[in-house]
Structures are given as C-alpha cells and as structure tokens.
Enzyme design. Structure first.
Site, mmCIF file in Angstrom:
data_model
loop_
_atom_site.group_PDB
_atom_site.id
_atom_site.type_symbol
_atom_site.label_atom_id
_atom_site.label_comp_id
_atom_site.label_asym_id
_atom_site.label_seq_id
_atom_site.Cartn_x
_atom_site.Cartn_y
_atom_site.Cartn_z
ATOM 1 N N ASP A 198 5.074 -5.529 15.781
ATOM 2 C CA ASP A 198 5.820 -5.085 15.141
ATOM 3 C C ASP A 198 5.887 -6.157 13.688
ATOM 4 O OD1 ASP A 198 8.554 -3.825 14.875
ATOM 5 O OD2 ASP A 198 10.165 -5.393 16.044
ATOM 6 N N ASN A 203 9.808 -10.723 11.100
ATOM 7 C CA ASN A 203 9.117 -11.099 12.222
ATOM 8 C C ASN A 203 8.453 -12.229 11.657
ATOM 9 O OD1 ASN A 203 10.432 -11.015 14.492
ATOM 10 N ND2 ASN A 203 9.248 -9.308 15.090
ATOM 11 N N ASP A 215 8.348 -14.196 17.678
ATOM 12 C CA ASP A 215 8.631 -12.500 18.390
ATOM 13 C C ASP A 215 7.406 -11.584 18.918
ATOM 14 O OD1 ASP A 215 10.457 -10.820 19.922
ATOM 15 O OD2 ASP A 215 11.407 -10.369 18.407
#
Length: 324
Positions: A198, A203, A215
């Site tokens: 992701d 992030n 994350d």
C-alpha cells in the site's frame, strides 16, 4: 453490532492495554487518521513518543500479524527505512481484553511530494531495497493480490450490502462485470514477491533529506509494480517521466521486469473495486457511516459508473513503455 466495529474499545481499555506491557502514558491519546484499525499517539513516562495500533478483530490472524512484524524487522535489519514495531520481552504483538495491539516509535515528518523528482528517485531506491529483501523468501501466511479477493469477493460484498441504488444497479453492475472480465484476462503474475502492498504518498514521510516508509498493515505477495504504480499521475508523458525517475533509483539495487508495466491498469482497476468492497464491508462500523456518508448517495454511485467506464477504456489502451 459486529465485534469488528471496535464497540468495546474505550479509552480506559486502551490505557489498560498499554500499561499491561509496562508502558505508562503521561499524555492523553491522540487519535490518528486510520479507519481500518484504531491508532493513537502518546508520550510515555520514559519521555518517548509512541504510536499504538489496535488491529481490527477478525481481519488478520495472529500468524499473519506476526509475519507482518517479522517482515518489518527483516527490512529494518537491512537498513531499509521502515517503522518497525517495538519489542518488549521478545514480543511485538500483544493482547488485552480480546484486542490485539502493537506499539511503534512515533516518527514525525512532512508528507511525501509526489511531483518531486528527487524524492521519487530516492523512493525508487528504497523500494528497490525493500523488494530485494522481499524476494529473498515468500510469505507463509499473508495474502496475495489476486483477482478473486480484489474483484469477485469485493463484487459479492457490494451486492450483499444493497447500497447501490436500485435505479443504478443495471448500469453499475454491467460496467463492473466488464471491468472485472477485462482485468481478470490481463492480470497474471509470474514472480510474486513480498511487498509493502500500500505504498501511496500517505504512507511515506519525509524527514530532512530522507524518507521513511510506514504501515505494513497491507503487506502482501504480488508483482513488484504494485509498490510503484501509485506514484504515477498526470498525463502519459508525466507518468513516463515519473516512472523513469522511480526506476532510475530502483535499478541501483534491483532489477525490474518491464513486462510488469502491463499490470498497472489491471492493478488500478482492482484497487478501485476492492475499495468499494472495503467500504461496503465496513459500513456497519459507525466510523465509516460518519466519515464516508457520501458512499450511500446516488451521486457517488453515478461517479463510480463513469470512473469504471474510464477505467475500462484505460485497460484497452497500450501499456506504458519505458524510455528507450
């Protein structure tokens, strides 16, 4: 109400959980922007700032969460700039009152600038190093990026939610089926590796002249391009420049298979459909109905019909090609 709504996770229970592992907050709990889990920042009596994450029940198994942590430690040991959890007495995953949680050092920084070519090249180097570790062995418990879960399962969740307005159902599901069919034909991964999963701008933190990845909650197995394509935006020429810059850094440490460029639009389609399914699956959580109220409006679904039509056209266009 389903347990996954965090209905029983109140401030006292959060504090009790943190103190149960020998960490004592001296400030209040500052909620951070996370809907999937519950995440709070605080300063402890030891003078350090921490972030605690309470994992949504029923989403990941204990083995899957521990494998996420192990991947973070593996990356940190190879000096890939990732925020890894804090270990206490040899453990990084804790449980209190039925909730699994972890503790992380609080890392500050400004948001990644997606149009900054210097930062893109630096990110390419970091992702290249991350993937070098990622391909050294496979995940045993984490999931993969696949059409079953990202498309077919997501479609089923949307259908069961009954959130698509009746008068838009035919138009929506007709174009959705076309996108799913086209994507499934195009999405084939020859060499899946362990990924961040992701890697979007939210992030990535900029700290001084360096970047920090945060994350790993969505780390999965899949194609290397998954951790690169979300950095591409603008028209085709802009995307080619961004891609060339990313890969300039990436290939200092790792080789990139140019055939994976054909997966960019299928992955974009999968993310679109998966996101709709994710919202539908979480709709009974009050945090979702409060923060995503537009999801239940006619306008939203009308926009998705248009977006899916545009994505179907994108799937039928030639894939990006690297500069010669």
């Amino acid at each position: 109400m389903s347990e996954f709504s965090f209905a029983n996770l109140n401030p006292d229970r959060i504090l009790d959980a943190i103190e149960s592992i020998g960490v004592y907050p001296e400030t209040g709990l500052l909620p951070l922007n996370s809907y999937e889990n519950r995440v709070y920042q605080f300063k402890a009596e030891d003078g350090k700032r921490y972030v605690t994450k309470f994992y949504r029940p029923e989403r990941w198994s204990e083995a899957q969460i521990k494998e996420e942590h192990a991947f973070a430690f593996e990356l940190a040991n190879e000096e890939v700039p990732i925020v890894a959890p804090v270990e206490i007495a040899g453990e990084s995953l804790f449980e209190h009152a039925g909730y699994k949680f972890a503790l992380f050092p609080s890392v500050g920084g400004r948001q990644f600038e997606i149009d900054n070519l210097d930062q893109l090249e630096m990110l390419g180097r970091y992702i290249g190093r991350l993937h070098l570790v990622g391909k050294s062995k496979p995940f045993q418990h984490r999931l993969s990026i696949n059409t079953q879960s990202y498309l077919l399962d997501a479609k089923e969740v949307i259908q069961n939610s009954k959130l698509v307005p009746i008068h838009l159902e035919t138009a929506f599901y007709t174009i959705l089926e076309q996108v799913i069919s086209q994507t499934a034909q195009m999405y084939h991964v020859d060499k899946p590796i362990r990924l961040h999963g992701d890697a979007h701008a939210g992030n990535i933190l900029c700290t001084g002249d360096s970047l920090t990845l945060v994350d790993l909650d969505d780390c999965r197995s899949g194609p290397a391009i998954q951790d690169l394509w979300m950095m591409l935006n603008g028209d085709k020429n802009e995307q080619l420049m961004q891609l060339d810059t990313l890969l300039m850094g990436y290939e200092e440490f790792n080789s990139f298979d140019a055939k994976e460029l054909q997966l960019i639009e299928p992955l974009r389609a999968m993310r679109m459909v998966h996101y709709m399914g994710w919202l539908a699956a979480r709709w009974e959580d009050p945090a979702f109905t409060r923060n995503f109220s537009w999801f239940a409006t006619d306008k939203y679904w009308e926009q998705q019909i248009l977006a899916l039509k545009e994505q179907l056209a994108a799937l039928q266009e030639p894939a990006l090609q690297l500069f010669p």
